[in-house]
Design a protein around this motif. Structure first.
Motif, PDB file in Angstrom:
ATOM      1  N   SER A 117       0.837  -1.205   0.000  1.00 22.91           N
ATOM      2  CA  SER A 117       0.000   0.000   0.000  1.00 22.91           C
ATOM      3  C   SER A 117       0.876   1.260   0.000  1.00 22.91           C
ATOM      4  CB  SER A 117      -0.908  -0.007   1.221  1.00 22.91           C
ATOM      5  OG  SER A 117      -1.686   1.150   1.278  1.00 22.91           O
ATOM      6  N   ALA A 118       1.927   1.243   0.813  1.00 22.99           N
ATOM      7  CA  ALA A 118       2.850   2.385   0.870  1.00 22.99           C
ATOM      8  C   ALA A 118       3.556   2.563  -0.475  1.00 22.99           C
ATOM      9  CB  ALA A 118       3.867   2.200   1.989  1.00 22.99           C
ATOM     10  N   LYS A 119       3.910   1.440  -1.114  1.00 19.56           N
ATOM     11  CA  LYS A 119       4.576   1.510  -2.418  1.00 19.56           C
ATOM     12  C   LYS A 119       3.639   2.105  -3.461  1.00 19.56           C
ATOM     13  CE  LYS A 119       6.745  -1.212  -6.047  1.00 19.56           C
ATOM     14  NZ  LYS A 119       6.902  -2.526  -6.638  1.00 19.56           N
ATOM     15  N   ALA A 120       2.376   1.682  -3.449  1.00 17.76           N
ATOM     16  CA  ALA A 120       1.405   2.207  -4.406  1.00 17.76           C
ATOM     17  C   ALA A 120       1.208   3.706  -4.189  1.00 17.76           C
ATOM     18  CB  ALA A 120       0.078   1.470  -4.267  1.00 17.76           C
ATOM     19  N   ALA A 121       1.123   4.134  -2.924  1.00 20.56           N
ATOM     20  CA  ALA A 121       0.969   5.562  -2.623  1.00 20.56           C
ATOM     21  C   ALA A 121       2.205   6.329  -3.072  1.00 20.56           C
ATOM     22  CB  ALA A 121       0.713   5.769  -1.139  1.00 20.56           C
ATOM     23  N   ALA A 122       3.381   5.756  -2.858  1.00 17.56           N
ATOM     24  CA  ALA A 122       4.624   6.416  -3.263  1.00 17.56           C
ATOM     25  C   ALA A 122       4.707   6.516  -4.789  1.00 17.56           C
ATOM     26  CB  ALA A 122       5.832   5.665  -2.714  1.00 17.56           C
ATOM     27  N   GLU A 123       4.284   5.463  -5.481  1.00 22.36           N
ATOM     28  CA  GLU A 123       4.309   5.506  -6.951  1.00 22.36           C
ATOM     29  C   GLU A 123       3.334   6.552  -7.479  1.00 22.36           C
ATOM     30  OE1 GLU A 123       3.584   1.422  -8.007  1.00 22.36           O
ATOM     31  OE2 GLU A 123       5.712   0.925  -7.947  1.00 22.36           O
ATOM     32  N   GLU A 124       2.169   6.667  -6.833  1.00 27.51           N
ATOM     33  CA  GLU A 124       1.203   7.676  -7.236  1.00 27.51           C
ATOM     34  C   GLU A 124       1.760   9.082  -6.990  1.00 27.51           C
ATOM     35  OE1 GLU A 124      -3.215   9.162  -5.907  1.00 27.51           O
ATOM     36  OE2 GLU A 124      -2.792   7.020  -5.794  1.00 27.51           O
ATOM     37  N   ALA A 125       2.389   9.268  -5.836  1.00 24.70           N
ATOM     38  CA  ALA A 125       3.002  10.568  -5.529  1.00 24.70           C
ATOM     39  C   ALA A 125       4.133  10.872  -6.511  1.00 24.70           C
ATOM     40  CB  ALA A 125       3.517  10.575  -4.096  1.00 24.70           C
ATOM     41  N   LYS A 126       4.893   9.837  -6.855  1.00 29.27           N
ATOM     42  CA  LYS A 126       5.992  10.030  -7.812  1.00 29.27           C
ATOM     43  C   LYS A 126       5.446  10.444  -9.172  1.00 29.27           C
ATOM     44  CE  LYS A 126       9.672   7.633 -10.261  1.00 29.27           C
ATOM     45  NZ  LYS A 126      10.135   6.336 -10.737  1.00 29.27           N
ATOM     46  N   ALA A 127       4.385   9.778  -9.634  1.00 29.81           N
ATOM     47  CA  ALA A 127       3.797  10.112 -10.932  1.00 29.81           C
ATOM     48  C   ALA A 127       3.273  11.543 -10.919  1.00 29.81           C
ATOM     49  CB  ALA A 127       2.677   9.140 -11.270  1.00 29.81           C
ATOM     50  N   SER A 128       2.647  11.930  -9.823  1.00 25.29           N
ATOM     51  CA  SER A 128       2.143  13.305  -9.700  1.00 25.29           C
ATOM     52  C   SER A 128       3.302  14.299  -9.708  1.00 25.29           C
ATOM     53  CB  SER A 128       1.329  13.447  -8.417  1.00 25.29           C
ATOM     54  OG  SER A 128       0.924  14.770  -8.223  1.00 25.29           O
ATOM     55  N   ALA A 129       4.353  13.980  -8.974  1.00 26.79           N
ATOM     56  CA  ALA A 129       5.518  14.872  -8.918  1.00 26.79           C
ATOM     57  C   ALA A 129       6.198  14.970 -10.281  1.00 26.79           C
ATOM     58  CB  ALA A 129       6.506  14.376  -7.864  1.00 26.79           C
ATOM     59  N   GLU A 130       6.259  13.869 -11.011  1.00 27.75           N
ATOM     60  CA  GLU A 130       6.866  13.906 -12.346  1.00 27.75           C
ATOM     61  C   GLU A 130       6.028  14.762 -13.291  1.00 27.75           C
ATOM     62  OE1 GLU A 130       7.287   9.728 -13.214  1.00 27.75           O
ATOM     63  OE2 GLU A 130       9.333   9.674 -12.426  1.00 27.75           O
ATOM     64  N   GLY A 131       4.696  14.671 -13.159  1.00 28.02           N
ATOM     65  CA  GLY A 131       3.825  15.528 -13.963  1.00 28.02           C
ATOM     66  C   GLY A 131       4.045  16.990 -13.625  1.00 28.02           C
ATOM     67  N   ASP A 132       4.141  17.274 -12.324  1.00 28.06           N
ATOM     68  CA  ASP A 132       4.411  18.653 -11.898  1.00 28.06           C
ATOM     69  C   ASP A 132       5.755  19.127 -12.437  1.00 28.06           C
ATOM     70  OD1 ASP A 132       2.041  18.663 -10.514  1.00 28.06           O
ATOM     71  OD2 ASP A 132       2.957  18.451  -8.518  1.00 28.06           O
ATOM     72  N   LEU A 133       6.747  18.258 -12.379  1.00 30.14           N
ATOM     73  CA  LEU A 133       8.080  18.609 -12.875  1.00 30.14           C
ATOM     74  C   LEU A 133       8.030  18.911 -14.369  1.00 30.14           C
ATOM     75  CD1 LEU A 133      11.144  18.907 -12.561  1.00 30.14           C
ATOM     76  CD2 LEU A 133      11.333  16.429 -12.919  1.00 30.14           C
ATOM     77  N   GLN A 134       7.310  18.081 -15.123  1.00 29.27           N
ATOM     78  CA  GLN A 134       7.220  18.313 -16.569  1.00 29.27           C
ATOM     79  C   GLN A 134       6.547  19.651 -16.851  1.00 29.27           C
ATOM     80  OE1 GLN A 134       5.119  15.315 -18.769  1.00 29.27           O
ATOM     81  NE2 GLN A 134       5.448  16.313 -20.720  1.00 29.27           N
ATOM     82  N   ARG A 135       5.428  19.945 -16.165  1.00 28.88           N
ATOM     83  CA  ARG A 135       4.738  21.222 -16.385  1.00 28.88           C
ATOM     84  C   ARG A 135       5.626  22.397 -15.971  1.00 28.88           C
ATOM     85  NH1 ARG A 135       0.752  17.913 -14.704  1.00 28.88           N
ATOM     86  NH2 ARG A 135       0.822  18.560 -12.524  1.00 28.88           N
ATOM     87  N   THR A 136       6.329  22.237 -14.866  1.00 26.28           N
ATOM     88  CA  THR A 136       7.203  23.305 -14.396  1.00 26.28           C
ATOM     89  C   THR A 136       8.364  23.521 -15.363  1.00 26.28           C
ATOM     90  OG1 THR A 136       6.629  22.801 -12.103  1.00 26.28           O
ATOM     91  CG2 THR A 136       8.639  24.062 -12.460  1.00 26.28           C
ATOM     92  N   THR A 137       8.913  22.438 -15.885  1.00 27.17           N
ATOM     93  CA  THR A 137      10.012  22.535 -16.848  1.00 27.17           C
ATOM     94  C   THR A 137       9.542  23.239 -18.121  1.00 27.17           C
ATOM     95  OG1 THR A 137      11.005  20.512 -15.972  1.00 27.17           O
ATOM     96  CG2 THR A 137      11.716  21.198 -18.157  1.00 27.17           C
ATOM     97  N   GLU A 138       8.343  22.892 -18.589  1.00 27.41           N
ATOM     98  CA  GLU A 138       7.800  23.558 -19.784  1.00 27.41           C
ATOM     99  C   GLU A 138       7.553  25.041 -19.504  1.00 27.41           C
ATOM    100  OE1 GLU A 138       4.310  21.254 -20.623  1.00 27.41           O
ATOM    101  OE2 GLU A 138       5.444  19.586 -21.465  1.00 27.41           O
ATOM    102  N   SER A 139       7.021  25.323 -18.320  1.00 26.95           N
ATOM    103  CA  SER A 139       6.769  26.721 -17.955  1.00 26.95           C
ATOM    104  C   SER A 139       8.080  27.502 -17.878  1.00 26.95           C
ATOM    105  CB  SER A 139       6.035  26.772 -16.610  1.00 26.95           C
ATOM    106  OG  SER A 139       5.840  28.099 -16.192  1.00 26.95           O
ATOM    107  N   LEU A 140       9.098  26.873 -17.306  1.00 27.48           N
ATOM    108  CA  LEU A 140      10.407  27.518 -17.220  1.00 27.48           C
ATOM    109  C   LEU A 140      10.961  27.803 -18.608  1.00 27.48           C
ATOM    110  CD1 LEU A 140      12.888  28.497 -15.642  1.00 27.48           C
ATOM    111  CD2 LEU A 140      13.706  26.133 -15.628  1.00 27.48           C
ATOM    112  N   ALA A 141      10.842  26.832 -19.518  1.00 28.76           N
ATOM    113  CA  ALA A 141      11.342  27.026 -20.882  1.00 28.76           C
ATOM    114  C   ALA A 141      10.600  28.181 -21.551  1.00 28.76           C
ATOM    115  CB  ALA A 141      11.182  25.739 -21.689  1.00 28.76           C
ATOM    116  N   ASN A 142       9.270  28.232 -21.377  1.00 31.58           N
ATOM    117  CA  ASN A 142       8.502  29.335 -21.962  1.00 31.58           C
ATOM    118  C   ASN A 142       8.897  30.667 -21.343  1.00 31.58           C
ATOM    119  OD1 ASN A 142       7.064  27.671 -23.694  1.00 31.58           O
ATOM    120  ND2 ASN A 142       5.407  27.345 -22.239  1.00 31.58           N
ATOM    121  N   SER A 143       9.111  30.671 -20.035  1.00 34.17           N
ATOM    122  CA  SER A 143       9.519  31.911 -19.365  1.00 34.17           C
ATOM    123  C   SER A 143      10.890  32.363 -19.845  1.00 34.17           C
ATOM    124  CB  SER A 143       9.539  31.714 -17.846  1.00 34.17           C
ATOM    125  OG  SER A 143       8.243  31.470 -17.361  1.00 34.17           O
ATOM    126  N   GLN A 144      11.790  31.419 -20.049  1.00 37.07           N
ATOM    127  CA  GLN A 144      13.124  31.774 -20.536  1.00 37.07           C
ATOM    128  C   GLN A 144      13.055  32.329 -21.961  1.00 37.07           C
ATOM    129  OE1 GLN A 144      15.165  28.060 -19.700  1.00 37.07           O
ATOM    130  NE2 GLN A 144      16.157  28.950 -17.920  1.00 37.07           N
TER     131      GLN A 144
END
Length: 108
Positions: free
Chosen positions: A28-55
């Protein structure tokens, strides 16, 4: 001997049950961690795209600012040159007409 066997059996059964609970908790902890990781990776991708656009926006603004500054410097230099020419023309006009004002009043 049978009592010892029953005690050992109960101990092993309890241990297996506890291990099963622990394994379920870990899954259960692994599944929650994988879900959090997927969410964080999505956030990272959006943030990276936003940073590129801002630059890109920053580079555009920087280039525009540099161009505007260069245009302003050219305008200021041209204005200074124009002021010099006007001052020189005014000086020449004053020198060439300084006697004319006195002559026109001399007839009165």
């Amino acid at each position: 001997a049978k009592h010892n066997f029953e005690m050992l059996k109960q101990s092993l059964t309890d241990q297996a049950s506890a291990d099963g609970k622990w394994l379920d908790e870990q899954k259960s902890a692994k599944a929650a961690a994988e879900e959090a990781k997927a969410s964080a990776e999505g956030d990272l991708q959006r943030t990276t795209e936003s940073l590129a656009n801002s630059q890109k926006g920053l580079e555009t603004a920087r280039a525009s600012c540099i161009s505007t500054a260069a245009d302003h410097e050219a305008t200021v230099a041209a204005r200074q040159e124009e002021l010099k020419v006007i001052a020189e023309a005014k000086k020449i006009l004053q020198e060439s007409t300084s006697g004319a004002a006195e002559q026109s009043y001399a007839f009165v």
